[in-house]
Design a protein around this motif. Structure first.
Motif, mmCIF file in Angstrom:
data_model
loop_
_atom_site.group_PDB
_atom_site.id
_atom_site.type_symbol
_atom_site.label_atom_id
_atom_site.label_comp_id
_atom_site.label_asym_id
_atom_site.label_seq_id
_atom_site.Cartn_x
_atom_site.Cartn_y
_atom_site.Cartn_z
ATOM 1 N N LYS A 105 0.834 -1.209 0.000
ATOM 2 C CA LYS A 105 0.000 0.000 0.000
ATOM 3 C C LYS A 105 0.866 1.255 0.000
ATOM 4 C CE LYS A 105 -3.404 2.278 3.021
ATOM 5 N NZ LYS A 105 -2.595 3.236 3.783
ATOM 6 N N LEU A 106 1.989 1.203 0.721
ATOM 7 C CA LEU A 106 2.897 2.342 0.804
ATOM 8 C C LEU A 106 3.915 2.363 -0.331
ATOM 9 C CD1 LEU A 106 3.548 2.213 4.658
ATOM 10 C CD2 LEU A 106 2.079 3.832 3.421
ATOM 11 N N ALA A 107 3.793 1.405 -1.243
ATOM 12 C CA ALA A 107 4.691 1.287 -2.408
ATOM 13 C C ALA A 107 6.123 0.980 -2.011
ATOM 14 C CB ALA A 107 4.628 2.540 -3.275
ATOM 15 N N HIS A 108 6.309 0.281 -0.885
ATOM 16 C CA HIS A 108 7.647 -0.158 -0.474
ATOM 17 C C HIS A 108 7.930 -1.581 -0.948
ATOM 18 C CE1 HIS A 108 7.315 2.856 3.094
ATOM 19 N NE2 HIS A 108 7.500 3.451 1.933
ATOM 20 N N VAL A 109 6.888 -2.311 -1.320
ATOM 21 C CA VAL A 109 7.040 -3.659 -1.883
ATOM 22 C C VAL A 109 6.252 -3.703 -3.184
ATOM 23 C CG1 VAL A 109 6.384 -6.085 -1.616
ATOM 24 C CG2 VAL A 109 7.445 -4.901 0.273
ATOM 25 N N ASP A 110 6.888 -4.230 -4.218
ATOM 26 C CA ASP A 110 6.257 -4.312 -5.534
ATOM 27 C C ASP A 110 6.237 -5.779 -5.969
ATOM 28 O OD1 ASP A 110 5.170 -3.687 -7.964
ATOM 29 O OD2 ASP A 110 7.053 -3.011 -8.849
ATOM 30 N N LYS A 111 5.518 -6.588 -5.207
ATOM 31 C CA LYS A 111 5.433 -8.027 -5.461
ATOM 32 C C LYS A 111 3.994 -8.455 -5.200
ATOM 33 C CE LYS A 111 10.132 -8.628 -3.593
ATOM 34 N NZ LYS A 111 10.955 -9.331 -2.577
#
Length: 196
Positions: A121-127
């Motif tokens: 949600k915070l765009a820290h993980v893109d998986k």
């Protein structure tokens, strides 16, 4: 390709849960996907790892040192990472995996998947992330996410971060398709990102 699976250290009361874990393990080995999980030999975690290993697959466990002392660790894994605590365990599993899937489980499973979804949600993980809703186990959780969205605490796009299904093969197909798209569009430094 590596998938991190979050699931219970107990097997639950329904045979459906163990059956789903076995079926998923078979699907992972058929597709050549490495399992990353919490490193235990107990419950659904143990059933899943045993199935992958029995079919010649690769299994990486990540377990806190305290659980090593309690002899919870699976003795036959391909790789075992021993970490200092639960937070480091989650971070290591997130680093190691290309996608995530939650099977039925308790508070630990919910905590792990919630962290992945919060980072997404915070765009820290893109998986990509998925939920195996065996026997309707997660129906109430899914109702909560719809309620949170309707009450303005979760945007509709965030409520749709999860790939949901009740059959391992179907959920895996969609996770793999999403992972392929994500990999194609990913910047070289993406995957697990620290906030700026």
């Amino acid at each position: 390709m590596r998938i991190c699976v979050f699931c219970g250290g107990l097997a639950g009361h329904r045979h459906d849960y163990a059956s789903a874990a076995r079926h998923l393990g078979e699907q992972l080995t058929e597709r050549g996907i490495t399992l990353v999980y919490g490193g235990s030999h107990l419950g659904l975690m143990g059933i899943l790892a045993d199935t992958v290993l029995a079919h010649g697959g690769e299994v990486t466990g990540v377990i806190p040192r305290s659980l090593m002392r309690e002899e919870v660790a699976h003795p036959s894994l391909s790789h075992l990472h021993v970490v200092e605590g639960l937070s480091e365990r989650k971070h290591r599993m997130i680093q190691l995996a290309d996608m995530f899937l939650a099977l039925p489980g308790g508070l630990g499973t919910l905590n792990e998947m919630s962290e992945v979804l919060t980072l997404a949600k915070l765009a820290h993980v893109d998986k990509p992330s998925g939920l195996l809703n065996t026997a309707g186990y997660y129906d109430d959780l899914l109702a909560f996410t719809r309620h949170a969205a309707s009450e303005g605490f979760l945007s509709p796009s965030h409520a749709e971060l999860l790939i949901i299904g009740d059959q391992p093969a179907d959920v895996l197909d969609r996770l793999l398709a999403s992972a392929a798209i994500t990999t194609d569009n990913r910047r070289p430094d993406a995957g697990l990102r620290r906030p700026p």
